[in-house]
Design an enzyme around this catalytic site. Structure first.
Site, PDB file in Angstrom:
ATOM      1  N   ASN A   1       0.781  -1.159   0.006  1.00  0.00           N
ATOM      2  CA  ASN A   1      -0.209   0.000  -0.060  1.00  0.00           C
ATOM      3  C   ASN A   1       1.035   1.114   0.116  1.00  0.00           C
ATOM      4  O   ASN A   1       2.083   1.274   0.499  1.00  0.00           O
ATOM      5  CB  ASN A   1      -0.976   0.096   1.355  1.00  0.00           C
ATOM      6  CG  ASN A   1      -1.810   1.304   1.271  1.00  0.00           C
ATOM      7  OD1 ASN A   1      -2.229   1.740   0.243  1.00  0.00           O
ATOM      8  ND2 ASN A   1      -1.809   1.755   2.473  1.00  0.00           N
TER       9      ASN A   1
ATOM     10  N   HIS B   1       0.772   5.155   1.143  1.00  0.00           N
ATOM     11  CA  HIS B   1       0.052   6.032   2.207  1.00  0.00           C
ATOM     12  C   HIS B   1       0.843   7.617   1.940  1.00  0.00           C
ATOM     13  O   HIS B   1       1.896   7.828   2.092  1.00  0.00           O
ATOM     14  CB  HIS B   1       0.089   5.591   3.768  1.00  0.00           C
ATOM     15  CG  HIS B   1      -0.735   6.465   4.651  1.00  0.00           C
ATOM     16  ND1 HIS B   1      -2.171   6.502   4.628  1.00  0.00           N
ATOM     17  CD2 HIS B   1      -0.264   7.619   5.287  1.00  0.00           C
ATOM     18  CE1 HIS B   1      -2.370   7.397   5.391  1.00  0.00           C
ATOM     19  NE2 HIS B   1      -1.586   7.817   5.861  1.00  0.00           N
TER      20      HIS B   1
END
Ligand code: GAR
Length: 289
Positions: free
Chosen positions: A199, A201
């Site tokens: 991911n 961020h």
């Protein structure tokens, strides 16, 4: 041995006999057809003849067993069997170049950069699927423009069933990249893809992460806290929001005149510059040649 085969193929004794008979007859038929085809050529008996014969019967074999299986009532078994064999062969190919699914819910600027990057690196990975939870999201247009399959997902089955996991596996997806995907990833999906989900961020985790912290909300919080720098974090995904092991971080400075929007632009630049290359590094480490 026969009992084991019955269990493995989930068939009764009669079907097992018919299946074995089909294998034998199909094998003989393709051997015979291979020799007949070679007789029509001028190739003489020798090494070349043997090589061509082996290639020929390998190609003819699936056709012959399928043909024989029809009158013996075993067509559906052999169709399934051949699909399985094919999947196994293609999965082997994927091991060297994993197929990537990008999960995104928004504009998809990161998705576009990742697609472009891997377009020239097909030996390392290939973006094969865009998974999205919003029908009108920009990332769907990006998928269309790049002729990449889209999987539009619903909340209830995503969190309570394995249907999407099965679909990902069926499509041969080996690696998942979250690029602005706002739903939490269910434990079942994490277990199905251990260390294979990353991911990005838009802040320096562990600060400014967690539920509700996405997009401009993150930048607003960073500016409200009068931080002097922000940055990006790329991490493995675990069962908590924005929490798994960190793979990469880099920073940018925040000026007094910066707003959430101007900070968002700086962050996007960093993301576009680093995310594709970091994904490539992870894939290369996980699939060394
Ligand atoms: C990116 O900035 C990404 O870091 C962020 O969403 C944006 C998606 O932009 N992700 C999160 O906030 C996850 N917590 P994009 O759709 O243009 O790639």
């Amino acid at each position: 041995m026969l009992e084991k085969l019955k269990q493995r193929w989930k068939v009764n004794s009669i079907n097992l006999l018919l299946i074995i008979f089909t294998f034998a007859l199909g094998g003989s038929l393709c051997g015979y057809a291979g020799r007949k085809i070679l007789q029509l050529t001028t190739i003489e008996n020798g090494l070349l003849w043997v090589v061509i014969y082996v290639v020929l019967i390998t190609l003819l074999w699936p056709l012959c067993v399928l043909l024989i299986s029809i009158p013996l009532g075993q067509f559906s078994f052999f169709k399934r069997y051949l699909v399985k064999v094919w999947n196994r062969i293609s999965r082997k190919k994927l091991q060297s170049a994993p197929l990537i699914a990008i999960f995104a819910s928004g504009a998809g600027s990161n998705a576009q950069k990742i697609i472009d990057y891997f377009d020239n690196r097909k030996n390392t990975g290939k973006v094969a699927l865009i998974v999205c939870n919003k029908a009108g999201a920009g990332v769907i247009d990006i998928a269309k423009k790049n002729t990449i399959d889209t999987l539009l997902i619903d909340k209830e089955p995503f969190f309570t069933t394995d249907i999407y996991i099965n679909e990902l596996k069926q499509k041969g997806i080996g690696f998942i990249v979250l690029a602005g995907f706002l739903w939490k990833i269910p434990v079942s999906l994490i277990k199905a893809y251990p260390n294979k989900i990353v991911n990005i961020h838009p802040a320096l985790l562990p600060k400014y992460g967690g539920k509700g912290m996405y997009g401009n909300k993150v930048h607003e919080a960073v500016i409200a806290a009068a931080e002097k720098e922000s940055g990006i974090t790329i991490h493995y995904v675990d069962e908590l929001y924005d929490h798994g092991n960190i793979i990469f971080q880099t920073t940018c400075t925040i000026n007094e005149t910066d707003t959430p929007d101007s900070l968002a632009k700086k962050i996007h630049l960093l993301e576009h510059q680093h995310y594709p290359a970091v994904i490539e590094q992870v894939l290369k480490t996980q699939n060394p040649r």
